[in-house]
Motif scaffolding. Structure first.
Motif: not given
Length: 307
Positions: A44-45, A83-88, A190-192, A245-250
């Protein structure tokens, strides 16, 4: 409609092998039983005034061709804040034994007395309407295989940015838009975002789209029950501290990125969409808008927008 800016970014891809899943058991037989492990996550955002979105789950059902094959049963309801479980990060729901074969759905049977609710910064709460949540369950569609004598690791990505919507009457609804991912077939980005490109924004969000699926109309104010950037596969908020930022489980595939900025409306005390940038990337000296995500590989990238 907001204008879509097309800018250029540099992309540094450093493939990094991530965990090896137990899905690659030496046995490919579909005669016998295997084990399925189920976890939950949120892409989520962050909502500005919401600190928690809680689900209370009685059981998780595994479905093939519309029939329940087995379930993870809990002695007492499992209540957790998505919301406690984000970014992988994930919440482990449990494991169960299944007949080897093909499956196409998982259902979370929610607690009838306390299915789901949001919690606000001030401590107050509001119920979330989950249609048939405690009877036929919250449905997550997605194909996966269970191999004999093997472990299949599955992740439910509820993605509250899409799933949690507020209706015109002020009530919350949880849409059945969650993704079902097999860990062994997913990669990670994973990026910046370069900090110089975040100075004029109160929030920067990165949206990942499968090649050719983004439409400029998605930047418009969404109709009731929908979200902006509706067709994105995943999204992540860039850190206000360092742009990470992290985009996980792609899922494996060819992707393009949209970077959106949001600014605070001082009068309303809310963040509002400002603009979006379709990012081009430079790989080995060649500029392209598309890059590949591979299973079990972390793709590291640097987004440095040039005017």
């Amino acid at each position: 409609m907001k204008n879509l800016k097309l800018l250029v970014a540099t992309l540094l891809i450093i493939p990094t092998l991530i965990f090896a899943s137990c899905d690659d058991d030496n046995s490919n037989e579909l005669d016998g039983t295997g084990t399925a492990r189920l976890e939950a996550t949120d892409a989520a955002v962050d909502a500005e005034n919401i600190t928690g979105v809680f689900l209370s789950v009685d059981q998780a059902q595994f479905i093939a061709n519309g029939q329940v094959q087995n379930s993870i049963m809990f002695e007492s309801p499992k209540e957790f804040n998505l919301m406690d479980y984000q970014n992988g990060e994930t919440y482990i729901l449990g494991e169960t034994e299944l007949e080897a074969g093909a499956y196409d759905e998982i259902r979370l049977i929610l607690t009838s007395t306390n299915q789901a609710y949001v919690k606000y910064v001030n401590g107050s709460t509001d119920e979330i309407d989950v249609p048939s949540g405690s009877t036929s369950g919250y449905k997550i569609m997605g194909d996966f295989d269970v191999m004999a004598n093997g472990m299949t690791e599955l992740v439910l990505d509820v993605d509250l940015r899409k799933a949690l919507v507020k209706k015109g009457n002020g009530e919350f609804n949880l849409r059945p838009t969650a993704r079902l991912i097999t860990k062994s077939t997913a990669g990670m980005i994973k990026g910046t975002v370069d900090e110089d490109n975040m100075q004029d924004a109160d929030k920067v969000v990165v949206y990942a789209y499968l090649e050719g699926t983004f439409e400029e109309s998605e930047m418009n104010e969404p109709t009731e029950g929908n979200s902006r950037f509706e067709n994105s596969i995943n999204s992540a908020v860039a850190s206000s501290l360092n742009g990470d930022f992290t985009l996980a489980f792609m899922p494996e595939g060819d992707y393009e990125l949209i970077v959106a900025t949001y600014k605070e409306n001082q009068l309303l005390g809310e963040l509002e969409f400002d603009s979006a940038t379709q990012v081009e990337v430079s790989i080995d000296g060649e500029t392209t808008s598309v890059f590949e995500v591979q299973a079990r590989v972390v793709t590291n990238l640097l987004i440095n927008l040039f005017q």
